[in-house]
Structure formats: C-alpha cells, structure tokens
Design an enzyme around this catalytic site. Structure first.
Site, PDB file in Angstrom:
ATOM      1  N   SER A  17      20.476   0.143  19.535  1.00  0.00           N
ATOM      2  CA  SER A  17      19.173   0.734  19.217  1.00  0.00           C
ATOM      3  C   SER A  17      18.448  -0.202  18.263  1.00  0.00           C
ATOM      4  O   SER A  17      19.070  -1.068  17.635  1.00  0.00           O
ATOM      5  CB  SER A  17      19.330   2.136  18.609  1.00  0.00           C
ATOM      6  OG  SER A  17      20.186   2.103  17.483  1.00  0.00           O
ATOM      7  N   GLU A  19      15.054  -0.715  15.299  1.00  0.00           N
ATOM      8  CA  GLU A  19      14.073  -0.099  14.392  1.00  0.00           C
ATOM      9  C   GLU A  19      12.849  -0.988  14.253  1.00  0.00           C
ATOM     10  O   GLU A  19      12.961  -2.206  14.098  1.00  0.00           O
ATOM     11  CB  GLU A  19      14.690   0.130  13.016  1.00  0.00           C
ATOM     12  CG  GLU A  19      13.697   0.738  12.021  1.00  0.00           C
ATOM     13  CD  GLU A  19      14.304   0.980  10.654  1.00  0.00           C
ATOM     14  OE1 GLU A  19      15.230   1.822  10.584  1.00  0.00           O
ATOM     15  OE2 GLU A  19      13.880   0.334   9.676  1.00  0.00           O
ATOM     16  N   THR A  50       9.469   3.601  11.537  1.00  0.00           N
ATOM     17  CA  THR A  50       9.530   4.077  10.160  1.00  0.00           C
ATOM     18  C   THR A  50       8.274   4.857   9.778  1.00  0.00           C
ATOM     19  O   THR A  50       7.256   4.816  10.468  1.00  0.00           O
ATOM     20  CB  THR A  50       9.737   2.911   9.181  1.00  0.00           C
ATOM     21  OG1 THR A  50       8.619   2.021   9.271  1.00  0.00           O
ATOM     22  CG2 THR A  50      11.017   2.161   9.508  1.00  0.00           C
ATOM     23  N   ASP A 112      11.917   7.635  -0.462  1.00  0.00           N
ATOM     24  CA  ASP A 112      11.928   7.125  -1.830  1.00  0.00           C
ATOM     25  C   ASP A 112      10.980   7.935  -2.704  1.00  0.00           C
ATOM     26  O   ASP A 112      10.060   8.589  -2.208  1.00  0.00           O
ATOM     27  CB  ASP A 112      11.511   5.648  -1.846  1.00  0.00           C
ATOM     28  CG  ASP A 112      12.446   4.778  -1.035  1.00  0.00           C
ATOM     29  OD1 ASP A 112      13.670   4.906  -1.237  1.00  0.00           O
ATOM     30  OD2 ASP A 112      11.965   3.988  -0.202  1.00  0.00           O
ATOM     31  N   ASP A 164      27.954  11.109  -2.326  1.00  0.00           N
ATOM     32  CA  ASP A 164      27.214  10.518  -1.213  1.00  0.00           C
ATOM     33  C   ASP A 164      27.723  11.068   0.119  1.00  0.00           C
ATOM     34  O   ASP A 164      26.937  11.462   0.985  1.00  0.00           O
ATOM     35  CB  ASP A 164      27.393   8.996  -1.271  1.00  0.00           C
ATOM     36  CG  ASP A 164      26.210   8.245  -0.705  1.00  0.00           C
ATOM     37  OD1 ASP A 164      25.061   8.633  -0.976  1.00  0.00           O
ATOM     38  OD2 ASP A 164      26.441   7.260   0.018  1.00  0.00           O
ATOM     39  N   GLN A 218      13.887 -12.961   0.866  1.00  0.00           N
ATOM     40  CA  GLN A 218      13.311 -11.657   1.189  1.00  0.00           C
ATOM     41  C   GLN A 218      14.397 -10.603   1.353  1.00  0.00           C
ATOM     42  O   GLN A 218      14.288  -9.490   0.825  1.00  0.00           O
ATOM     43  CB  GLN A 218      12.472 -11.754   2.464  1.00  0.00           C
ATOM     44  CG  GLN A 218      11.749 -10.458   2.826  1.00  0.00           C
ATOM     45  CD  GLN A 218      10.996 -10.571   4.140  1.00  0.00           C
ATOM     46  OE1 GLN A 218      11.554 -10.948   5.164  1.00  0.00           O
ATOM     47  NE2 GLN A 218       9.700 -10.256   4.101  1.00  0.00           N
ATOM     48  N   PHE A 222      15.177  -7.079  -0.705  1.00  0.00           N
ATOM     49  CA  PHE A 222      15.434  -5.778  -0.081  1.00  0.00           C
ATOM     50  C   PHE A 222      16.765  -5.209  -0.569  1.00  0.00           C
ATOM     51  O   PHE A 222      16.869  -4.032  -0.917  1.00  0.00           O
ATOM     52  CB  PHE A 222      15.483  -5.904   1.443  1.00  0.00           C
ATOM     53  CG  PHE A 222      14.171  -6.215   2.094  1.00  0.00           C
ATOM     54  CD1 PHE A 222      12.969  -5.988   1.449  1.00  0.00           C
ATOM     55  CD2 PHE A 222      14.137  -6.749   3.377  1.00  0.00           C
ATOM     56  CE1 PHE A 222      11.757  -6.269   2.055  1.00  0.00           C
ATOM     57  CE2 PHE A 222      12.924  -7.037   4.000  1.00  0.00           C
ATOM     58  CZ  PHE A 222      11.730  -6.802   3.334  1.00  0.00           C
ATOM     59  N   HIS A 272      22.828  -0.581  15.443  1.00  0.00           N
ATOM     60  CA  HIS A 272      21.396  -0.367  15.204  1.00  0.00           C
ATOM     61  C   HIS A 272      20.848  -1.611  14.512  1.00  0.00           C
ATOM     62  O   HIS A 272      21.333  -2.004  13.446  1.00  0.00           O
ATOM     63  CB  HIS A 272      21.192   0.861  14.316  1.00  0.00           C
ATOM     64  CG  HIS A 272      19.760   1.256  14.136  1.00  0.00           C
ATOM     65  ND1 HIS A 272      19.037   1.898  15.127  1.00  0.00           N
ATOM     66  CD2 HIS A 272      18.901   1.096  13.095  1.00  0.00           C
ATOM     67  CE1 HIS A 272      17.801   2.139  14.688  1.00  0.00           C
ATOM     68  NE2 HIS A 272      17.695   1.655  13.464  1.00  0.00           N
ATOM     69  N   ARG A 278      10.340  -8.300  15.090  1.00  0.00           N
ATOM     70  CA  ARG A 278      10.469  -9.593  15.771  1.00  0.00           C
ATOM     71  C   ARG A 278      11.574  -9.482  16.816  1.00  0.00           C
ATOM     72  O   ARG A 278      12.600  -8.850  16.578  1.00  0.00           O
ATOM     73  CB  ARG A 278      10.835 -10.697  14.780  1.00  0.00           C
ATOM     74  CG  ARG A 278       9.884 -10.830  13.597  1.00  0.00           C
ATOM     75  CD  ARG A 278      10.427 -11.825  12.598  1.00  0.00           C
ATOM     76  NE  ARG A 278       9.624 -11.891  11.400  1.00  0.00           N
ATOM     77  CZ  ARG A 278       9.930 -12.631  10.338  1.00  0.00           C
ATOM     78  NH1 ARG A 278      11.041 -13.356  10.328  1.00  0.00           N
ATOM     79  NH2 ARG A 278       9.143 -12.640   9.270  1.00  0.00           N
TER      80      ARG A 278
END
Length: 302
Positions: A17, A19, A50, A112, A164, A218, A222, A272, A278
C-alpha cells in the site's frame, strides 16, 4: 535487468500500500495523479491520503481523494482522519463528505497538537477524545475498513511501551482492521515491537511503514519530530554521498529494498510505503524487492 531480492514464491505473497499527501498546487495535483497511476501498476491493496490537524487540509484532501478514485481509478483509496481541533459533529460531517466521494476506507488518527508535531495534545471540547474514540465513532457510522497507527519505537508522547500497546489494543477492540507503523530503519525494533503486540493478544496485521531516504537531512528532521531513530550505519552510509545525488539515490534504494526483503524473511508480507508523492524511488525499491507490475488501464478524464 537486476535480479529481484526475493524469489518467485516469495514474491507471490507480497502485499503493498502507498501513502500520499494533498499537493499544494494544481501542478502538484497533476503530478500526484501521474505518480499514483505509476504506482498503481503494483496493484496496491489500498492507497491513503493524509489529513491536516483540525481539518487544515480538508478541502485539498477531499479533492485529492476524489481525483485518486475517479481519475487515477484507485477505488480503494483511504482517507486519513484526525480528531484534533474539531467537534464530533464536524468530524462526522467530514466523514460524510469522504463517503460521498466514494471512500469506504479510513485511517483513524488522533493527530498532532495544535502547535504541530510534538506539541501537547488537548481534546477538543465535545470532540473525539483520541484515536480509539474516533475508531468507535467511525464504526458506528458505517461498515468501514479502518486502519490505525502504531509505533515500533513508542509514540513520543506515550508514558512507556506498555501504555502505547494498550492504546493500540483499545483501537483494535473498537474496530480497527490493521495498524500502519511510523517509519523505522532498524528491523530489530519492529520485530521486538511486533512480539510485544502479539503477546498482548493483538492479532490484526501490523504493516511496517517504509520510507526510502530521498534526503537524509530531511528524513532526520522528520525522525526527530516523531521519535524515530536514524541508525548510525545509515548516517555513515548515506551522509558522505550528499554531493553525489545519483549514487546516494542508488544506495538508498538498495537499503530500502534490503530492509523489505529482511522483514519478509522475518515473516512480514504486507508493506506500507511513504511515497513523499514520488514514484521513481519507491517504484525502484519495489522492483528490486520483486513486487510485480501489471498493466494499468488509461482512464480518460471528463
């Protein structure tokens, strides 16, 4: 032609899958449709789009989902949904809008805090309290396919790993069909987490989130925001290649493919991919692993 990392029998068991995120411009939207069509050749189980906290990308998300379903021809497009900064009624109205677009899949997330990634979370008065509550609300509205998030290295705001996993169990008990993990780069972390999840009696599929490293700085940014760890070996391998982009891309592609192949050897068959909108690098990773491409009918837009 490069020999796939997995043999024919292994490749027949792979599921995938992708995203995407809502583009910020018309050109970006056109590019995303092209990217989605390219990756659709791998026949993904679903793709997801998203959704900004508090509905900050509501209209772009709705438009992107609609185009993926009706222009790219990806019927199994899942809409992300958060409960930050919105009442239950507001969230339910957004659900109805997605359903009107043809959505039957959702990725239910807490989201968030209002201050962005890492900021404290405060439930909206009259809103869904958390992701487990949101899953429950979605289940009451319809027979949706619902995915949720999972964190191999623990959510940065969870008290500990047990808390969690307890939250994940609550989401499953309320109707989640699968969990998609935050990206990670050490498969031992994922295997350890999966063992803990199974020991807690959670049996739904846990899809590892794979992020090919397009840009190390980058991705490091993240990772710092979401509590993911960049292993030293990854920094040492890709760091010296900053001024050699072609070689960096080749090496990063192979590293991601090897990560997937190793996870498969550990018993994982569903993956996923975080595409960053891209197709080139993600497609190359999938080709290296051995995911099969299929012809995709060309759809004419109205």
């Amino acid at each position: 032609m490069t020999t796939p990392l997995l043999d024919t029998d292994a490749r027949s068991k792979l599921r995938i899958s992708f995203e995407f995120f809502p583009p910020k411009s018309p050109d970006g939207e056109t590019g995303l449709i092209e990217t989605a069509r390219e990756l659709a050749s791998f026949q993904p189980d679903f793709v997801s789009v998203t959704y900004g906290a508090g509905g900050s990308t509501k209209e772009p998300s709705l438009r992107t989902v609609d185009r993926l379903i009706h222009e790219a021809g990806i019927a199994d497009t899942a809409a992300h949904l958060t409960c930050v900064g919105a009442s239950r009624e507001d969230v339910d109205r957004v659900v109805d809008q997605f359903v009107d677009c043809g959505v039957q899949r959702f990725v239910a997330l807490r989201g968030d805090g209002d201050g962005g990634v890492g900021s404290p979370y405060q439930p909206h008065p009259g809103g869904y309290i958390n992701a487990a509550d949101l899953v429950s609300g979605l289940r009451k509205k319809g027979d949706f396919d619902i995915s949720v998030s999972a964190y191999p290295e623990k959510h940065p705001q969870s008290a500990d790993v047990d808390a969690d996993i307890d939250m994940l169990k609550r989401k499953v008990d309320n109707g989640a069909a699968r969990a998609i993990t935050q990206f990670f780069f050490d498969n031992d972390d994922f295997e350890r987490y999966l063992n803990n999840v199974r020991a807690a009696g959670i049996t739904i599929p846990i899809l590892p989130g794979i992020l090919p490293v397009h840009n190390l700085s980058q991705v490091s940014k993240f990772a710092g925001m979401c509590g993911a760890r960049i292993p030293d070996r990854l920094r040492e391998t890709l760091g010296p290649l900053d001024d050699r982009p072609d070689e960096r891309t080749r090496v990063a592609t192979m590293l991601a493919a090897q990560q997937v192949a190793d996870l498969f050897e550990r018993g994982v068959h569903e993956f996923h991919f975080y595409t960053m909108n891209r197709s080139t690098m993600v497609g190359a990773v999938c080709d290296l692993v051995g995911f099969q491409r299929h012809s995709v009918p060309v759809r004419q837009t109205a």
